[in-house]
Design a protein around this motif. Structure first.
Motif, PDB file in Angstrom:
ATOM      1  N   GLN A 345       1.021  -1.251  -0.042  1.00  0.00           N
ATOM      2  CA  GLN A 345      -0.006   0.157   0.005  1.00  0.00           C
ATOM      3  C   GLN A 345       0.908   1.297  -0.101  1.00  0.00           C
ATOM      4  O   GLN A 345       0.515   2.319  -0.525  1.00  0.00           O
ATOM      5  N   TYR A 346       2.077   1.259   0.691  1.00  0.00           N
ATOM      6  CA  TYR A 346       3.008   2.527   0.847  1.00  0.00           C
ATOM      7  C   TYR A 346       3.277   2.749  -0.603  1.00  0.00           C
ATOM      8  O   TYR A 346       3.119   4.033  -0.977  1.00  0.00           O
ATOM      9  N   PHE A 347       3.877   1.880  -1.235  1.00  0.00           N
ATOM     10  CA  PHE A 347       4.471   2.140  -2.819  1.00  0.00           C
ATOM     11  C   PHE A 347       3.256   2.362  -3.705  1.00  0.00           C
ATOM     12  O   PHE A 347       3.463   2.874  -4.690  1.00  0.00           O
ATOM     13  N   TYR A 348       2.185   1.874  -3.578  1.00  0.00           N
ATOM     14  CA  TYR A 348       0.877   1.851  -4.299  1.00  0.00           C
ATOM     15  C   TYR A 348       0.462   3.377  -4.357  1.00  0.00           C
ATOM     16  O   TYR A 348       0.317   3.935  -5.326  1.00  0.00           O
ATOM     17  N   LYS A 349       0.501   3.719  -3.042  1.00  0.00           N
ATOM     18  CA  LYS A 349       0.129   5.334  -2.750  1.00  0.00           C
ATOM     19  C   LYS A 349       1.214   6.215  -3.390  1.00  0.00           C
ATOM     20  O   LYS A 349       0.835   7.322  -4.028  1.00  0.00           O
ATOM     21  N   LYS A 350       2.452   5.893  -3.120  1.00  0.00           N
ATOM     22  CA  LYS A 350       3.603   6.804  -3.578  1.00  0.00           C
ATOM     23  C   LYS A 350       3.516   6.835  -5.140  1.00  0.00           C
ATOM     24  O   LYS A 350       3.746   7.875  -5.645  1.00  0.00           O
ATOM     25  N   TYR A 351       3.289   5.860  -5.721  1.00  0.00           N
ATOM     26  CA  TYR A 351       3.334   5.661  -7.302  1.00  0.00           C
ATOM     27  C   TYR A 351       2.082   6.595  -7.769  1.00  0.00           C
ATOM     28  O   TYR A 351       2.200   7.477  -8.619  1.00  0.00           O
ATOM     29  N   TYR A 352       0.807   6.561  -6.922  1.00  0.00           N
ATOM     30  CA  TYR A 352      -0.482   7.124  -7.598  1.00  0.00           C
ATOM     31  C   TYR A 352       0.096   8.716  -7.222  1.00  0.00           C
ATOM     32  O   TYR A 352      -0.408   9.717  -8.122  1.00  0.00           O
TER      33      TYR A 352
END
Length: 457
Positions: A345-352
């Motif tokens: 979730q952390y990197f998913y949000k960062k990418y978004y």
């Protein structure tokens, strides 16, 4: 979909035919070894009985067992190889020693230790029927072989030390002697003394060859798992040196997982040893995992996509190490399943935030989701332990609330769909995890400061 279903059915039929051919070959070999001939009538009679029992009983029962569905080659091998070996071995005892020395302790013990006692009983039934047919289609002889074998399987299911193997040897040999006496098959001192000696010898053989069956099939007994869990194991030593934070994390999880698995009657040894090895893949680039970081976080200098790939690699590299070192197949499963197909979730949000694009597939762990209870419990304990690190004030209420949210999240994400855990078991697991964590993190009293002069003797 229809094509795949037909392909699976055809594959199963092919495997059943192959396993049936094994017994046909054994029957041919048995008749030739004992009577130096091969006759159509005898082969038809013995094979029609054995194959009927095999297909209608053994194949049917074992096909419903979860582990035989997950790893059919490994588990069928761990069932069929010891059974076949023991039948052939006892054919020579029948031919060159004495028919009353025949016993199934070798295969029954190995199969019970590797799989479970139900499989051990099934193997002993096939063995007993086989030698009952060879003896002259004698039901009494079949019973005299099967009763001690079934008892051996039942009393062997909790064996965790090699020395304990001598208990089924003593009980099994005495029960078989008693069966021979009651059924009036033999009453000579020579037969009984010889049977006891052969039982003892077969028990020693079992203890010696068990590790070889474990290595070949990658299906381990509890004895083998305990030996594998020795903290001097090369892989664990490597984890200690390269990723000490991960090693400490794994040790904590092993206590939590073992406690939770014990509460629902699962395999506690598998849970503990699997926890030791589940993050072994973090020996590759250990600094990219928070428990091993000291000052800087290297993820800050790379893209979210690359971070996701590095995190995925701790699963795939861990699987490579498991194959290379021939770790138990279930521990390999726990390595690849403990993250399931969860989204980072952390990197998913960062990418978004960087691109404005939602891409779940890019940030999923490779999986699969947990396929058995111990693996699912490891997943829950793994996330829970990481979660407790971020809690400044650890207390029962907050931990209960967070663990409820975690289990609910895993449930709705579909991560627990295939593991076999019931809602009741999840509640039991939750309570035991909270209790274990609170006991491990209990507060100590504050020691008063006393002048050292007053402490001198």
């Amino acid at each position: 979909m229809i094509y795949n279903s037909k392909k699976i059915i055809n594959s199963k039929i092919e495997h059943i035919v192959f396993r049936s051919l094994v017994f046909i070959i054994i029957s041919l070999f048995a008749e030739y070894i004992i009577w130096k001939r091969i006759t159509l009538n005898y082969q038809f009679q013995i094979n029609i009985i054995i194959l009927s029992i095999w297909i209608l009983l053994v194949e049917l029962v074992l096909s419903f067992k979860r582990m035989f569905k997950l790893h059919p080659i490994n588990y069928w091998s761990s069932f069929l190889i010891p059974l076949t070996f023991n039948i052939l071995y006892n054919l020579f005892i029948f031919k060159y020693l004495n028919i009353y020395f025949v016993n199934s302790i070798l295969s029954t013990l190995i199969i019970t230790l590797l799989i479970d006692y139900e499989s051990g009983i099934l193997s002993s039934f096939i063995f007993s029927v086989y030698f009952g047919l060879i003896y002259g289609f004698d039901v009494k002889f079949t019973i005299a072989l099967f009763i001690p074998s079934a008892i051996i399987a039942i009393i062997s299911k909790k064996i965790m030390r090699r020395i304990e193997i001598f208990l089924p040897f003593i009980i099994g040999s005495l029960v078989q002697m008693l069966c021979f006496y009651i059924l009036d098959l033999s009453d000579t001192t020579y037969d009984y003394a010889g049977l006891f000696v052969v039982y003892f010898f077969n028990t020693l053989i079992t203890m010696g060859i068990l590790p070889f069956f474990e290595y070949i099939t990658r299906v381990y007994s509890d004895i083998g798992l305990l030996e594998l869990g020795n903290l001097n194991n090369p892989l664990l030593k490597k984890l200690t040196l390269k990723a000490p934070g991960t090693y400490y994390h794994s040790m904590i999880i092993s206590n939590i997982a073992e406690s939770a698995v014990e509460h629902i009657g699962g395999n506690t040894i598998l849970a503990r040893v699997g926890s030791y090895f589940h993050d072994i893949g973090k020996t590759w680039k250990p600094s990219f995992f928070t428990e091993n970081q000291k000052n800087q976080n290297p993820h800050n200098k790379i893209s979210a996509k690359l971070s996701s790939l590095i995190l995925n690699n701790h699963v795939t590299y861990g699987q490579e190490l498991a194959k290379k070192y021939r770790l138990p197949i279930l521990i390999e499963d726990m390595i690849v399943q403990h993250q399931g197909t969860r989204i980072k979730q952390y990197f998913y949000k960062k990418y978004y935030d960087e691109t404005g694009i939602y891409d779940k597939e890019m940030f999923k762990y490779p999986g699969p989701i947990p396929q058995f209870k111990e693996s699912a419990i490891l997943m829950i304990c793994d996330v829970t332990e990481a979660m407790t690190r971020s809690m400044p004030d650890l207390n029962v209420n907050d931990l209960t609330e967070k663990l409820d949210d975690l289990i609910q999240s895993l449930f709705f994400e579909g991560q627990l769909d295939d593991c076999g855990l019931t809602l009741k078991e999840l509640q039991m697991i939750k309570g035991r995890i909270i209790r274990t964590i609170m006991e491990m993190n209990h507060k100590r009293i504050k020691y008063p400061k006393i002048d050292q002069k007053n402490l001198r003797r």
